[in-house]
Motif scaffolding. Structure first.
Motif, PDB file in Angstrom:
ATOM      1  N   ALA A  33      24.717   5.604  20.425  1.00  0.00           N
ATOM      2  CA  ALA A  33      24.279   4.245  20.734  1.00  0.00           C
ATOM      3  C   ALA A  33      23.644   3.580  19.518  1.00  0.00           C
ATOM      4  O   ALA A  33      23.053   4.242  18.675  1.00  0.00           O
ATOM      5  CB  ALA A  33      23.290   4.282  21.881  1.00  0.00           C
ATOM      6  N   CYS A  34      23.787   2.271  19.441  1.00  0.00           N
ATOM      7  CA  CYS A  34      23.128   1.508  18.385  1.00  0.00           C
ATOM      8  C   CYS A  34      21.622   1.531  18.657  1.00  0.00           C
ATOM      9  O   CYS A  34      21.180   1.204  19.745  1.00  0.00           O
ATOM     10  CB  CYS A  34      23.611   0.066  18.383  1.00  0.00           C
ATOM     11  N   VAL A  35      20.854   1.978  17.662  1.00  0.00           N
ATOM     12  CA  VAL A  35      19.404   1.956  17.843  1.00  0.00           C
ATOM     13  C   VAL A  35      18.806   0.747  17.129  1.00  0.00           C
ATOM     14  O   VAL A  35      17.614   0.665  16.929  1.00  0.00           O
ATOM     15  CB  VAL A  35      18.724   3.256  17.366  1.00  0.00           C
ATOM     16  N   ARG A  36      19.655  -0.187  16.752  1.00  0.00           N
ATOM     17  CA  ARG A  36      19.240  -1.439  16.101  1.00  0.00           C
ATOM     18  C   ARG A  36      18.365  -1.186  14.888  1.00  0.00           C
ATOM     19  O   ARG A  36      17.361  -1.861  14.672  1.00  0.00           O
ATOM     20  CB  ARG A  36      18.519  -2.327  17.110  1.00  0.00           C
ATOM     21  N   CYS A  37      18.760  -0.194  14.111  1.00  0.00           N
ATOM     22  CA  CYS A  37      17.978   0.133  12.927  1.00  0.00           C
ATOM     23  C   CYS A  37      18.099  -0.961  11.882  1.00  0.00           C
ATOM     24  O   CYS A  37      17.261  -1.092  11.008  1.00  0.00           O
ATOM     25  CB  CYS A  37      18.436   1.465  12.337  1.00  0.00           C
TER      26      CYS A  37
ATOM     27  N   LYS B 148      20.363  -1.230   9.522  1.00  0.00           N
ATOM     28  CA  LYS B 148      20.911  -0.844   8.220  1.00  0.00           C
ATOM     29  C   LYS B 148      22.171  -1.654   7.893  1.00  0.00           C
ATOM     30  O   LYS B 148      22.444  -1.965   6.740  1.00  0.00           O
ATOM     31  CB  LYS B 148      21.215   0.654   8.188  1.00  0.00           C
TER      32      LYS B 148
ATOM     33  N   VAL C  32      22.605  -4.713   8.670  1.00  0.00           N
ATOM     34  CA  VAL C  32      22.117  -6.014   8.214  1.00  0.00           C
ATOM     35  C   VAL C  32      21.696  -5.913   6.751  1.00  0.00           C
ATOM     36  O   VAL C  32      21.949  -6.814   5.948  1.00  0.00           O
ATOM     37  CB  VAL C  32      20.915  -6.469   9.077  1.00  0.00           C
TER      38      VAL C  32
ATOM     39  N   LYS D 109      25.590 -11.319   4.454  1.00  0.00           N
ATOM     40  CA  LYS D 109      24.326 -11.569   5.149  1.00  0.00           C
ATOM     41  C   LYS D 109      24.539 -11.895   6.624  1.00  0.00           C
ATOM     42  O   LYS D 109      23.988 -12.848   7.156  1.00  0.00           O
ATOM     43  CB  LYS D 109      23.538 -12.671   4.444  1.00  0.00           C
TER      44      LYS D 109
ATOM     45  N   TYR E 111      26.941 -15.828  15.578  1.00  0.00           N
ATOM     46  CA  TYR E 111      26.595 -14.912  14.495  1.00  0.00           C
ATOM     47  C   TYR E 111      27.613 -14.962  13.351  1.00  0.00           C
ATOM     48  O   TYR E 111      27.692 -14.052  12.547  1.00  0.00           O
ATOM     49  CB  TYR E 111      26.430 -13.487  15.035  1.00  0.00           C
TER      50      TYR E 111
ATOM     51  N   GLY F 138      18.567   3.092  22.804  1.00  0.00           N
ATOM     52  CA  GLY F 138      19.187   1.899  22.241  1.00  0.00           C
ATOM     53  C   GLY F 138      19.247   0.740  23.211  1.00  0.00           C
ATOM     54  O   GLY F 138      19.476  -0.391  22.818  1.00  0.00           O
ATOM     55  N   MET F 139      19.069   1.024  24.501  1.00  0.00           N
ATOM     56  CA  MET F 139      19.236  -0.031  25.500  1.00  0.00           C
ATOM     57  C   MET F 139      17.900  -0.545  26.051  1.00  0.00           C
ATOM     58  O   MET F 139      17.865  -1.581  26.707  1.00  0.00           O
ATOM     59  CB  MET F 139      20.065   0.489  26.688  1.00  0.00           C
TER      60      MET F 139
ATOM     61  N   THR G 113      13.547   4.709   6.845  1.00  0.00           N
ATOM     62  CA  THR G 113      13.785   4.946   8.266  1.00  0.00           C
ATOM     63  C   THR G 113      13.164   3.816   9.077  1.00  0.00           C
ATOM     64  O   THR G 113      13.684   3.422  10.108  1.00  0.00           O
ATOM     65  CB  THR G 113      13.213   6.308   8.676  1.00  0.00           C
TER      66      THR G 113
ATOM     67  N   PRO H  42      12.826   0.922  16.093  1.00  0.00           N
ATOM     68  CA  PRO H  42      13.892  -0.045  15.809  1.00  0.00           C
ATOM     69  C   PRO H  42      14.511  -0.649  17.061  1.00  0.00           C
ATOM     70  O   PRO H  42      14.866  -1.822  17.076  1.00  0.00           O
ATOM     71  CB  PRO H  42      14.922   0.765  15.015  1.00  0.00           C
ATOM     72  N   VAL H  43      14.617   0.169  18.110  1.00  0.00           N
ATOM     73  CA  VAL H  43      15.320  -0.294  19.306  1.00  0.00           C
ATOM     74  C   VAL H  43      14.652  -1.531  19.889  1.00  0.00           C
ATOM     75  O   VAL H  43      15.313  -2.459  20.348  1.00  0.00           O
ATOM     76  CB  VAL H  43      15.359   0.833  20.364  1.00  0.00           C
TER      77      VAL H  43
ATOM     78  N   LEU I  72      16.181  -7.250  14.558  1.00  0.00           N
ATOM     79  CA  LEU I  72      17.195  -6.651  13.683  1.00  0.00           C
ATOM     80  C   LEU I  72      17.084  -7.074  12.228  1.00  0.00           C
ATOM     81  O   LEU I  72      17.395  -6.306  11.332  1.00  0.00           O
ATOM     82  CB  LEU I  72      18.572  -7.111  14.166  1.00  0.00           C
ATOM     83  N   THR I  73      16.728  -8.316  12.006  1.00  0.00           N
ATOM     84  CA  THR I  73      16.806  -8.836  10.647  1.00  0.00           C
ATOM     85  C   THR I  73      15.452  -8.741   9.968  1.00  0.00           C
ATOM     86  O   THR I  73      14.420  -8.724  10.638  1.00  0.00           O
ATOM     87  CB  THR I  73      17.247 -10.302  10.663  1.00  0.00           C
TER      88      THR I  73
ATOM     89  N   LYS J 120      11.874  -9.080  11.718  1.00  0.00           N
ATOM     90  CA  LYS J 120      10.918  -7.977  11.727  1.00  0.00           C
ATOM     91  C   LYS J 120       9.544  -8.439  11.254  1.00  0.00           C
ATOM     92  O   LYS J 120       8.518  -8.040  11.794  1.00  0.00           O
ATOM     93  CB  LYS J 120      11.432  -6.844  10.836  1.00  0.00           C
TER      94      LYS J 120
ATOM     95  N   ASN K  34      15.251 -12.419  17.730  1.00  0.00           N
ATOM     96  CA  ASN K  34      16.596 -12.177  17.199  1.00  0.00           C
ATOM     97  C   ASN K  34      17.399 -13.465  17.185  1.00  0.00           C
ATOM     98  O   ASN K  34      18.162 -13.744  16.260  1.00  0.00           O
ATOM     99  CB  ASN K  34      17.325 -11.132  18.043  1.00  0.00           C
ATOM    100  N   ARG K  35      17.241 -14.242  18.219  1.00  0.00           N
ATOM    101  CA  ARG K  35      17.971 -15.493  18.327  1.00  0.00           C
ATOM    102  C   ARG K  35      17.526 -16.498  17.282  1.00  0.00           C
ATOM    103  O   ARG K  35      18.350 -17.221  16.715  1.00  0.00           O
ATOM    104  CB  ARG K  35      17.710 -16.060  19.713  1.00  0.00           C
TER     105      ARG K  35
ATOM    106  N   ILE L  19      18.591 -15.531  13.214  1.00  0.00           N
ATOM    107  CA  ILE L  19      19.961 -15.270  12.757  1.00  0.00           C
ATOM    108  C   ILE L  19      20.018 -15.657  11.285  1.00  0.00           C
ATOM    109  O   ILE L  19      19.711 -16.790  10.930  1.00  0.00           O
ATOM    110  CB  ILE L  19      20.994 -16.092  13.544  1.00  0.00           C
ATOM    111  N   PRO L  20      20.355 -14.706  10.406  1.00  0.00           N
ATOM    112  CA  PRO L  20      20.297 -15.038   8.986  1.00  0.00           C
ATOM    113  C   PRO L  20      21.361 -16.065   8.589  1.00  0.00           C
ATOM    114  O   PRO L  20      22.404 -16.168   9.230  1.00  0.00           O
ATOM    115  CB  PRO L  20      20.531 -13.691   8.289  1.00  0.00           C
ATOM    116  N   VAL L  21      21.039 -16.814   7.563  1.00  0.00           N
ATOM    117  CA  VAL L  21      22.009 -17.769   7.018  1.00  0.00           C
ATOM    118  C   VAL L  21      23.032 -16.980   6.225  1.00  0.00           C
ATOM    119  O   VAL L  21      22.676 -16.231   5.327  1.00  0.00           O
ATOM    120  CB  VAL L  21      21.302 -18.772   6.090  1.00  0.00           C
TER     121      VAL L  21
END
Lengths: 454, 338
Positions: A381-385, A387, A389, A395, A416, B140-141, B227, B278-279, B283-284, B288, B327-328, B331-333
């Motif tokens: 599963a994606c752990v949204r780390c 990496k 990105v 980008k 996106y 992850g969920m 990590t 991280p979960v 994400l960006t 963060k 996250n919304r 969103i990176p450019v």
């Protein structure tokens, strides 16, 4: 490090990207070998990005080496020439390495073809002028390029005459010649720069003249110092500069090399010409010189046949249309642990299984990976780390786009910026969860494209 | 020619790729890229967290002795049992080997007082892994940090065990446990703990939070190993510094400074080990950082104005809830539109 090139604003690199081990040691010291002419070649009528070409010959017709056998169907298309002399066979449909089913013209070799050193001299030998090129009209250079059937030899195979042509609408100030070869394993451009710098330089001067560029620069990654030395010597007095850029994948991407050299970003959906740049690969430049000076078409190219699964990793000068299987034979055959044949490099190349698959103009290499190298990791599963990105050179947020694609959520993937992805593979390379990000995004792009059409 | 023979064999003799000693090439196809970084895996990330937890766990064992050992055993056992049980109930293959239940178990234990009764740790572990993670769909969920979900549950259900008095056992032979926690001593009586005690960790508190040094060591390791991303602790500490600094200037000069805020309580443990999950964080890089800022601000809000002496847990849970929103916004450019 900086680019340290006066007049060029770039820093010699770009943000993000990855550092895979390059595996170039396998074939970087293997001098280019000339492959004996095969008994048959199979020439796809679609060698390039854009439209296919229409056949100009009938089956059983005799053709000579370099004879025009196909004509472009549109402006973004290219001509096709016989890469061997012989008899045209019945057209047949063949699956190319990229998975597309294409009509082809097979030619059974008959007649004299120069071999070995003779062929090398015929293609790359002789004098390549660096002065007196004013005699060549910019528009005629472009015409000769089209007549020669030139496409980008770096892999994308975009018709060269579309890029290398005088244009009032989008004036070009800089021609960047791409000698980065950032794909791991591949060494064909490196060997060409080492062994035949002269036609590259003549071609660059001609192309620069055609587009009206005031500056010409050759971008080479700093892991190719011997080639850089050779090019520096060879460009002495020509005004062409060498931009030594950082070794990082995907430095050879058009947009990222422009960023690294002149610090301009090509707008999304735009072309290098939008920022006043024309870019072409070193191999293409050598072909330009031959097409313009000798009026000879593109019939052969240099292909790296490499990887842990090949007995004798080599760089080969081979005719377009030769089968990958014959290339493998010429390089000592497959090793027992060979597990995947990839047309191109391992990051963006296409895996194929049929050894009869023909080489096209855009085939920069054949990388044969071993089973240890391609052992599939288990997807977790994606752990949204994040990496993915951190490495995406565009980008983007690859995991979001991939998951949106997986759930067929077109609007989310658009939000996106899915279409900005050029599938370099940095994300999938890095992903600790082994999610097939590129595959998912590719599927998502097809969905978006389909939605756009309806 | 042998090669041609070998090449032609592929059609008739396709065998699984994991044969021990290949005698002939077997060609498979797959989409690009054909290379993968072999050094990264989800499990490797979890192992990194475990390595980073070593100084924290070691310090907790040193300060709290048997209390720490007991709580670790309860929470680890509970987490692993809950993982097994809930995954089985969902009819999924076992996920024990991703090590995430071990990480949750240890972080949960480190966030509880050593004096909490066994059933508190056990229930917290079951809620953390079962409700906090598996029910949402597994690793992850989940929306909320599992360990914090478990801790919040028992904090409310067993208010006594996790209230300030729950940390203390005046009859205990272990020094730390016989005192009030520094956060509570300050909140209730205005007693300011010496910074050195907070730094080394020789005070009472949740097992893993007392030693600022251990948290810093583990946190730096996680950042160096990439990590966790530095943006979350950086944003968090920045917010605490700024708000704590303003509070220093504006509030009573009672000796509790911004440094006490940073070294005291679970701030550093939260900054490096909890907020960085991280979960449940954005994400960006920009997201963060915003997340870190938010957690830091909420911590200070709770510490300064609420009845609780500590606010890390609620701050993280609240920011977890707004992560999808961040996250919304973040969103990176893309390259080419900058």
């Amino acid at each position: 490090m900086g680019l340290k090139l006066e007049g060029y604003a770039g820093s010699g690199t770009f943000a993000h990207g990855i550092h895979p081990s390059d595996h170039k040691a396998l074939s970087k010291d293997a001098a280019i070998r000339v492959m004996p002419t095969p008994d048959t070649v199979v020439l796809s009528l679609h060698q390039n990005i854009g439209g296919p070409c229409e056949p100009l010959v009938k089956s059983r017709q005799a053709v000579v080496w370099g004879e025009l056998i196909g004509k472009g169907s549109s402006f973004v298309s290219s001509t096709l020439h016989a890469s061997v002399p012989g008899i045209v066979q019945r057209p047949m449909r063949v699956t190319l390495a990229n998975g597309r089913h294409m009509d082809t013209l097979p030619i059974k070799t008959q007649g004299e073809v120069p071999s070995d050193r003779e062929l090398w001299d015929e293609i790359f030998g002789g004098d390549w002028p660096t002065t007196g090129l004013e005699a060549y009209e910019p528009a005629l250079i472009s015409r000769d390029i089209n007549d020669g059937g030139l496409v980008g030899l770096g892999g994308a195979a975009f018709p060269t005459h579309v890029k290398i042509t005088p244009s009032d609408k989008k004036p070009i100030h800089t021609l960047i010649v791409n000698g980065c070869e950032c794909e791991p394993y591949l060494t064909s451009d490196y060997r060409l720069m080492l062994e035949a710098p002269a036609p590259i330089i003549t071609g660059a001067l001609l192309a620069g003249r055609s587009v009206g560029a005031k500056r010409i620069v050759i971008g080479v990654e700093d892991n190719k110092m011997p080639a850089i030395e050779v090019l520096r010597k060879a460009t002495d007095g020509t005004g062409i500069r060498i931009a030594v850029v950082k070794t990082k994948y995907p430095q050879g991407s058009e947009k990222h090399l422009i960023q690294a050299v002149i610090k301009r970003q090509v707008p999304l959906g735009g072309l290098p010409s939008d920022v006043g740049v024309a870019m072409s690969n070193v191999g293409t430049m050598a072909a330009v010189a031959r097409a313009v000076i000798h009026k000879k078409p593109l019939t052969h190219r240099i292909i790296s046949v490499t990887g842990g699964g090949i007995a004798e990793p080599s760089n080969v000068l081979a005719p377009i249309g030769v089968s990958f299987g014959e290339l493998v034979d010429f390089c000592g055959g497959l090793r027992p642990d060979a597990a995947r044949m990839v047309a191109g490099g391992p990051m963006m190349g296409f895996a194929f299984a049929n050894p009869n698959t023909p080489v096209t103009k855009g085939t920069s290499g054949l990388t044969v990976m071993t089973r240890d190298e391609v052992k599939a990791g288990e997807e977790t599963a994606c752990v949204r780390c994040g990496k993915c990105v951190d490495v995406c050179p565009m980008k983007l947020v690859p995991t979001k786009i991939a998951m949106a694609s997986r759930h067929r959520d077109i609007s989310l993937s658009r939000r996106y910026n899915i279409m900005a992805c050029f599938e370099c593979g940095s994300c999938a390379y890095t992903c600790p969860a082994r999610i097939p990000l590129v595959q998912l995004i590719r599927a998502g792009k097809a969905l978006v494209a389909a939605a756009g059409r309806s | 020619m042998t090669t041609e023979k070998q090449l032609n064999m592929q059609d008739s003799q396709v065998k699984p790729i994991d044969e021990t000693r290949p005698t002939a090439p077997v060609i498979h196809v797959s989409p690009s890229p054909h290379l993968a970084q072999s050094t990264t895996s989800t499990r490797r990330m979890m192992v990194d967290v475990l390595v980073a937890l070593v100084p924290v766990v070691a310090m907790s064992l040193f300060v709290f002795r048997g209390y720490a050992l007991f709580q670790l055993a309860v929470c680890l056992g509970g987490s692993l049992a809950a993982e097994l049980l809930f995954v089985k109930m969902r009819g999924r293959p076992s996920t024990l080997k991703d090590f995430s239940a071990i990480v949750t178990g240890i972080i949960l234990a480190m966030s509880l007082p050593g004096t909490a009764p066994w059933y508190v740790g056990l229930i917290a572990a079951f809620v953390a892994v079962g409700i906090g993670k598996i029910i949402f769909g597994g690793l992850g969920m989940n929306l909320f940090n599992p360990a914090m979900v478990g801790r919040a549950f028992v904090m409310i259900s067993f208010a006594g065990a996790l209230a300030a008095s729950g940390f203390e056992d005046v009859r205990s032979a272990v020094d730390a446990v016989s005192q009030a926690t520094p956060m509570n001593a300050y909140k209730m009586n205005g007693v300011v703990a010496p910074l050195a005690h907070l730094f080394w960790g020789t005070t009472n508190g949740s097992l893993g939070e007392t030693s600022a040094l251990a948290c810093l060591l583990g946190g730096l390791y996680l950042i160096v190993r990439r990590t966790v991303s530095w943006e979350i602790p950086a944003g968090l500490l920045l917010a605490v510094l700024v708000i704590g600094g303003v509070a220093d200037l504006a509030g009573p000069a009672d000796g509790w400074t911004v440094l006490h805020h940073i070294l005291g309580g679970s701030l550093l443990f939260g900054a490096f080990f909890i907020a960085t999950d991280p979960v449940t964080s954005p994400l960006t890089p920009r997201g963060k950082f915003i997340f870190g800022l938010g957690v830091g601000m909420l911590i200070m809000l709770l510490r300064l104005f609420s009845g609780y002496p500590e606010g890390v847990m609620f701050a993280v849970l609240l920011m977890n809830a707004v992560t999808p929103l961040i996250n919304r916004w973040a969103i990176p450019v893309p390259f080419g539109e900058q």
